[in-house]
Design a protein around this motif. Structure first.
Motif, PDB file in Angstrom:
ATOM      1  N   ALA A  21      -9.709  -4.073  -0.447  1.00  8.22           N
ATOM      2  CA  ALA A  21     -10.816  -3.637   0.413  1.00  8.22           C
ATOM      3  C   ALA A  21     -10.741  -4.258   1.806  1.00  8.22           C
ATOM      4  N   TRP A  22     -10.236  -5.468   1.887  1.00 11.45           N
ATOM      5  CA  TRP A  22     -10.157  -6.151   3.182  1.00 11.45           C
ATOM      6  C   TRP A  22      -9.298  -5.401   4.185  1.00 11.45           C
ATOM      7  N   PHE A  23      -8.341  -4.598   3.700  1.00 15.50           N
ATOM      8  CA  PHE A  23      -7.451  -3.887   4.618  1.00 15.50           C
ATOM      9  C   PHE A  23      -8.116  -2.705   5.305  1.00 15.50           C
ATOM     10  N   ALA A  24      -9.366  -2.433   4.984  1.00 16.97           N
ATOM     11  CA  ALA A  24     -10.134  -1.417   5.703  1.00 16.97           C
ATOM     12  C   ALA A  24     -10.648  -1.969   7.033  1.00 16.97           C
ATOM     13  N   LEU A  25     -10.555  -3.270   7.216  1.00 17.55           N
ATOM     14  CA  LEU A  25     -11.053  -3.910   8.435  1.00 17.55           C
ATOM     15  C   LEU A  25      -9.957  -4.022   9.490  1.00 17.55           C
ATOM     16  N   PRO A  26     -10.313  -3.828  10.753  1.00 15.02           N
ATOM     17  CA  PRO A  26      -9.329  -3.981  11.823  1.00 15.02           C
ATOM     18  C   PRO A  26      -8.702  -5.379  11.804  1.00 15.02           C
ATOM     19  N   GLY A  27      -7.386  -5.422  11.947  1.00 13.93           N
ATOM     20  CA  GLY A  27      -6.668  -6.672  12.047  1.00 13.93           C
ATOM     21  C   GLY A  27      -6.267  -7.312  10.727  1.00 13.93           C
ATOM     22  N   LYS A  28      -6.903  -6.949   9.628  1.00 12.63           N
ATOM     23  CA  LYS A  28      -6.598  -7.590   8.340  1.00 12.63           C
ATOM     24  C   LYS A  28      -5.193  -7.250   7.841  1.00 12.63           C
ATOM     25  N   ALA A  29      -4.755  -6.026   8.042  1.00 11.02           N
ATOM     26  CA  ALA A  29      -3.424  -5.638   7.582  1.00 11.02           C
ATOM     27  C   ALA A  29      -2.338  -6.409   8.333  1.00 11.02           C
ATOM     28  N   ALA A  30      -2.591  -6.750   9.583  1.00 10.61           N
ATOM     29  CA  ALA A  30      -1.610  -7.496  10.374  1.00 10.61           C
ATOM     30  C   ALA A  30      -1.411  -8.913   9.847  1.00 10.61           C
ATOM     31  N   GLU A  31      -2.389  -9.428   9.103  1.00 11.78           N
ATOM     32  CA  GLU A  31      -2.285 -10.763   8.518  1.00 11.78           C
ATOM     33  C   GLU A  31      -1.440 -10.777   7.240  1.00 11.78           C
ATOM     34  N   PHE A  32      -1.185  -9.599   6.687  1.00 12.50           N
ATOM     35  CA  PHE A  32      -0.458  -9.485   5.420  1.00 12.50           C
ATOM     36  C   PHE A  32       1.031  -9.669   5.667  1.00 12.50           C
ATOM     37  N   GLU A  33       1.653 -10.519   4.859  1.00 14.55           N
ATOM     38  CA  GLU A  33       3.087 -10.760   4.998  1.00 14.55           C
ATOM     39  C   GLU A  33       3.775 -10.648   3.651  1.00 14.55           C
ATOM     40  N   LEU A  34       4.873  -9.931   3.630  1.00 16.24           N
ATOM     41  CA  LEU A  34       5.732  -9.849   2.452  1.00 16.24           C
ATOM     42  C   LEU A  34       7.156  -9.609   2.954  1.00 16.24           C
ATOM     43  N   PRO A  35       8.062 -10.567   2.699  1.00 21.85           N
ATOM     44  CA  PRO A  35       9.435 -10.406   3.177  1.00 21.85           C
ATOM     45  C   PRO A  35      10.064  -9.102   2.671  1.00 21.85           C
ATOM     46  N   HIS A  36      10.805  -8.470   3.544  1.00 27.30           N
ATOM     47  CA  HIS A  36      11.567  -7.265   3.246  1.00 27.30           C
ATOM     48  C   HIS A  36      10.688  -6.057   2.939  1.00 27.30           C
ATOM     49  N   ALA A  37       9.453  -6.099   3.349  1.00 25.44           N
ATOM     50  CA  ALA A  37       8.540  -4.967   3.146  1.00 25.44           C
ATOM     51  C   ALA A  37       8.144  -4.398   4.508  1.00 25.44           C
ATOM     52  N   ALA A  38       7.852  -3.122   4.521  1.00 26.67           N
ATOM     53  CA  ALA A  38       7.375  -2.497   5.752  1.00 26.67           C
ATOM     54  C   ALA A  38       6.042  -3.136   6.144  1.00 26.67           C
ATOM     55  N   PRO A  39       5.799  -3.283   7.434  1.00 26.56           N
ATOM     56  CA  PRO A  39       4.528  -3.863   7.877  1.00 26.56           C
ATOM     57  C   PRO A  39       3.341  -3.012   7.410  1.00 26.56           C
ATOM     58  N   LEU A  40       2.354  -3.669   6.852  1.00 28.11           N
ATOM     59  CA  LEU A  40       1.194  -2.966   6.317  1.00 28.11           C
ATOM     60  C   LEU A  40       0.468  -2.117   7.366  1.00 28.11           C
ATOM     61  N   PRO A  41       0.316  -2.588   8.612  1.00 25.19           N
ATOM     62  CA  PRO A  41      -0.336  -1.715   9.607  1.00 25.19           C
ATOM     63  C   PRO A  41       0.406  -0.389   9.802  1.00 25.19           C
ATOM     64  N   ASP A  42       1.742  -0.440   9.746  1.00 28.77           N
ATOM     65  CA  ASP A  42       2.526   0.789   9.901  1.00 28.77           C
ATOM     66  C   ASP A  42       2.307   1.727   8.718  1.00 28.77           C
ATOM     67  N   LEU A  43       2.247   1.158   7.523  1.00 28.16           N
ATOM     68  CA  LEU A  43       2.016   1.986   6.337  1.00 28.16           C
ATOM     69  C   LEU A  43       0.636   2.620   6.364  1.00 28.16           C
ATOM     70  N   ILE A  44      -0.359   1.855   6.779  1.00 24.51           N
ATOM     71  CA  ILE A  44      -1.719   2.398   6.887  1.00 24.51           C
ATOM     72  C   ILE A  44      -1.758   3.526   7.907  1.00 24.51           C
TER      73      ILE A  44
ATOM     74  N   VAL B 265     -15.303  -0.818   9.583  1.00 26.25           N
ATOM     75  CA  VAL B 265     -13.991  -0.361   9.119  1.00 26.25           C
ATOM     76  C   VAL B 265     -13.171   0.305  10.224  1.00 26.25           C
ATOM     77  N   LEU B 266     -11.877   0.407   9.944  1.00 31.40           N
ATOM     78  CA  LEU B 266     -10.968   1.121  10.837  1.00 31.40           C
ATOM     79  C   LEU B 266     -11.447   2.555  11.042  1.00 31.40           C
ATOM     80  N   GLU B 267     -11.162   3.088  12.188  1.00 31.94           N
ATOM     81  CA  GLU B 267     -11.500   4.486  12.445  1.00 31.94           C
ATOM     82  C   GLU B 267     -10.795   5.368  11.409  1.00 31.94           C
ATOM     83  N   GLY B 268     -11.533   6.303  10.855  1.00 31.45           N
ATOM     84  CA  GLY B 268     -10.966   7.238   9.896  1.00 31.45           C
ATOM     85  C   GLY B 268     -11.113   6.819   8.449  1.00 31.45           C
ATOM     86  N   VAL B 269     -11.535   5.585   8.192  1.00 29.91           N
ATOM     87  CA  VAL B 269     -11.747   5.128   6.819  1.00 29.91           C
ATOM     88  C   VAL B 269     -13.124   5.593   6.362  1.00 29.91           C
TER      89      VAL B 269
END
Length: 120
Positions: free
Chosen positions: A45-68, A94-98
């Motif tokens: 649910a936190w990823f519905a908020l602006p900026g939260k996806a940018a805090e997510f890190e996982l090596p070798h994974a596509a950036p979460l903001p790009d996926l959203i 929430v992010l626009e469009g959510v």
């Protein structure tokens, strides 16, 4: 005949691989022309908020903001009503469009003809 994929992601930073898999599958499905509805529940649910996806890190994974962004370009991103309330998240936050919607909408989506559902 078109098909729809409904994905419910319950994991967030607490289970990064599972979380990333859900967003990746959703983005790939959209890129493949599949109608996608991605539901953010639990810690996701936190990823519905602006900026939260940018805090997510996982090596070798596509950036979460790009996926959203990819999912929103061709699909629907929904935040669970109860999950939002538990975290004091409102429509103004929430992010626009959510959209914020509850179990009745989720059930109606997964019970429709030609729908496949996944839960992460």
């Amino acid at each position: 005949m078109s098909k729809k994929l409904v994905i419910k992601v319950t994991a967030g930073a607490d289970a990064p691989e599972r979380c990333s898999q859900a967003f990746t599958v959703a983005a790939v499905a959209v890129a493949s022309g599949v109608e996608v509805s991605l539901w953010l529940t639990g810690e996701a649910a936190w990823f519905a908020l602006p900026g939260k996806a940018a805090e997510f890190e996982l090596p070798h994974a596509a950036p979460l903001p790009d996926l959203i962004e990819s999912v929103q370009a061709g699909g629907t991103l929904t935040l669970c009503t109860q999950c939002a309330v538990r975290r004091n998240i409102t429509e103004d936050d929430v992010l626009e469009g959510v959209r914020i919607a509850g179990a009745q909408v989720f059930v109606s989506e997964v019970m429709a003809d030609d729908v496949r559902a996944l839960v992460y």
